[in-house]
Design an enzyme around this catalytic site. Structure first.
Site, PDB file in Angstrom:
ATOM      1  N   ASP A   1       0.875  -1.169   0.000  1.00 10.95           N
ATOM      2  CA  ASP A   1       0.000   0.000   0.000  1.00 10.95           C
ATOM      3  C   ASP A   1       0.914   1.222   0.000  1.00 10.95           C
ATOM      4  O   ASP A   1       1.368   1.676  -1.046  1.00 10.95           O
ATOM      5  CB  ASP A   1      -0.905  -0.092   1.235  1.00 10.95           C
ATOM      6  CG  ASP A   1      -1.938   1.015   1.311  1.00 10.95           C
ATOM      7  OD1 ASP A   1      -1.825   1.990   0.552  1.00 10.95           O
ATOM      8  OD2 ASP A   1      -2.864   0.916   2.122  1.00 10.95           O
TER       9      ASP A   1
ATOM     10  N   LYS B   1      -0.961  -1.604  -4.755  1.00 10.49           N
ATOM     11  CA  LYS B   1      -1.867  -0.487  -5.034  1.00 10.49           C
ATOM     12  C   LYS B   1      -1.148   0.535  -5.899  1.00 10.49           C
ATOM     13  O   LYS B   1      -0.054   0.976  -5.563  1.00 10.49           O
ATOM     14  CB  LYS B   1      -2.349   0.146  -3.737  1.00 10.49           C
ATOM     15  CG  LYS B   1      -3.345  -0.728  -3.018  1.00 10.49           C
ATOM     16  CD  LYS B   1      -4.019  -0.006  -1.898  1.00 10.49           C
ATOM     17  CE  LYS B   1      -4.752  -0.993  -1.010  1.00 10.49           C
ATOM     18  NZ  LYS B   1      -5.204  -0.380   0.238  1.00 10.49           N
TER      19      LYS B   1
ATOM     20  N   ASP C   1      -7.592  -8.631   5.585  1.00  9.32           N
ATOM     21  CA  ASP C   1      -8.719  -8.462   6.497  1.00  9.32           C
ATOM     22  C   ASP C   1      -9.180  -7.020   6.620  1.00  9.32           C
ATOM     23  O   ASP C   1      -8.476  -6.080   6.268  1.00  9.32           O
ATOM     24  CB  ASP C   1      -8.303  -8.921   7.902  1.00  9.32           C
ATOM     25  CG  ASP C   1      -7.333  -7.926   8.548  1.00  9.32           C
ATOM     26  OD1 ASP C   1      -6.289  -7.633   7.937  1.00  9.32           O
ATOM     27  OD2 ASP C   1      -7.633  -7.417   9.648  1.00  9.32           O
TER      28      ASP C   1
HETATM   29  P1  IMP Z   1       1.824  -0.480   3.841  1.00  8.68           P
HETATM   30  O1  IMP Z   1       2.868  -0.402   4.909  1.00  8.68           O
HETATM   31  O2  IMP Z   1       0.997   0.771   3.778  1.00  8.68           O
HETATM   32  O3  IMP Z   1       2.388  -0.856   2.488  1.00  8.68           O
HETATM   33  O4  IMP Z   1       0.771  -1.561   4.278  1.00  8.68           O
HETATM   34  C1  IMP Z   1       1.161  -2.850   4.470  1.00  8.68           C
HETATM   35  C2  IMP Z   1       0.183  -3.716   5.223  1.00  8.68           C
HETATM   36  O5  IMP Z   1      -1.072  -3.082   5.479  1.00  8.68           O
HETATM   37  C3  IMP Z   1      -0.136  -4.922   4.382  1.00  8.68           C
HETATM   38  O6  IMP Z   1       0.806  -5.940   4.593  1.00  8.68           O
HETATM   39  C4  IMP Z   1      -1.532  -5.294   4.826  1.00  8.68           C
HETATM   40  O7  IMP Z   1      -1.479  -6.159   5.937  1.00  8.68           O
HETATM   41  C5  IMP Z   1      -2.141  -3.973   5.235  1.00  8.68           C
HETATM   42  N1  IMP Z   1      -2.979  -3.427   4.147  1.00  8.68           N
HETATM   43  C6  IMP Z   1      -2.648  -2.488   3.243  1.00  8.68           C
HETATM   44  N2  IMP Z   1      -3.650  -2.227   2.396  1.00  8.68           N
HETATM   45  C7  IMP Z   1      -4.668  -3.057   2.771  1.00  8.68           C
HETATM   46  C8  IMP Z   1      -6.004  -3.270   2.261  1.00  8.68           C
HETATM   47  O8  IMP Z   1      -6.474  -2.666   1.281  1.00  8.68           O
HETATM   48  N3  IMP Z   1      -6.742  -4.214   2.923  1.00  8.68           N
HETATM   49  C9  IMP Z   1      -6.279  -4.892   4.001  1.00  8.68           C
HETATM   50  N4  IMP Z   1      -5.043  -4.739   4.502  1.00  8.68           N
HETATM   51  C10 IMP Z   1      -4.240  -3.816   3.887  1.00  8.68           C
HETATM   52 MG    MG Z   2      -3.651  -6.377   8.060  1.00  7.40          MG
END
Ligand code: IMP
Ligand code: MG
Length: 178
Positions: free
Chosen positions: A105, A133, A161
């Protein structure tokens, strides 16, 4: 699992598409690591289903380990704060490591984990992410094995989730926040 839940909006990636992609990723990893016995590291909890499918699509010898991190808590937006809840059991020294993530994300979780794992002196480190994303990455992530690029919506299913629910869906769906 009931997909007629009021929070589950449209299906973004179907079960069939997921199966096809798993086979492709498995083939790519198998040919790149033929004589290297890679160590796949799954990021819990979200990657547990992806990891289970992926390892069965990789016919070469490989090992697995898991790490649990928390970046979101129960919210649907990244805090940027990564906490290691469970560390690895195995030593990474001189291992060919593939970090297996459910979704990228903001990229903050992966960029933290990448640094953390590189400090343990693996022979190599690559990233395999099932869902990415589009254009949301705050941290630039070099991801060698990419599954699907998806719109910047909150999604659930295939391990992902919303407040611990919907991880068991066989597909990826958009989650409607009321
Ligand atoms: P980041 O650090 O923002 O890249 O987010 C990483 C973590 O957030 C992922 O490994 C997921 O566990 C959770 N995550 C990010 N986007 C989503 C989503 O759309 N749905 C559910 N979990 C998400
Ligand atoms: Mg999660």
């Amino acid at each position: 699992m009931n997909k007629d839940n009021e929070n589950i909006d449209k299906i973004i990636i179907s079960e069939e598409q997921i199966k096809e992609k798993i086979a492709q990723l498995g083939n790519a990893i198998s040919s790149d690591y033929e004589d290297k016995s890679p160590l796949l590291i799954g990021v819990l909890k979200g990657a547990f289903i992806f990891m289970a499918d992926l390892i069965r699509a990789i016919p070469i010898d490989c090992e697995v380990d898991f790490m649990a991190v928390s970046s979101y808590g129960a919210a649907t937006k990244s805090s940027g704060v990564v906490r290691i809840i469970k560390d690895l059991d195995l030593d990474l020294t001189d291992r060919h490591v593939i970090l297996v993530e459910d979704i990228i994300d903001s990229g903050l979780t992966l960029s933290y984990l990448r640094k953390n794992l590189l400090a343990r002196k693996p022979a190599s480190l690559e990233i395999c992410a099932m869902f990415i994303k589009k254009d949301l990455q705050k941290a630039k992530i070099e991801c060698k094995y990419e599954g699907f690029f998806i719109p910047p919506e909150f999604v659930v299913g295939y391990g992902l989730d919303a407040g611990e629910r919907f991880r068991g869906l066989n597909y990826l769906a958009e989650y409607k926040v009321e």
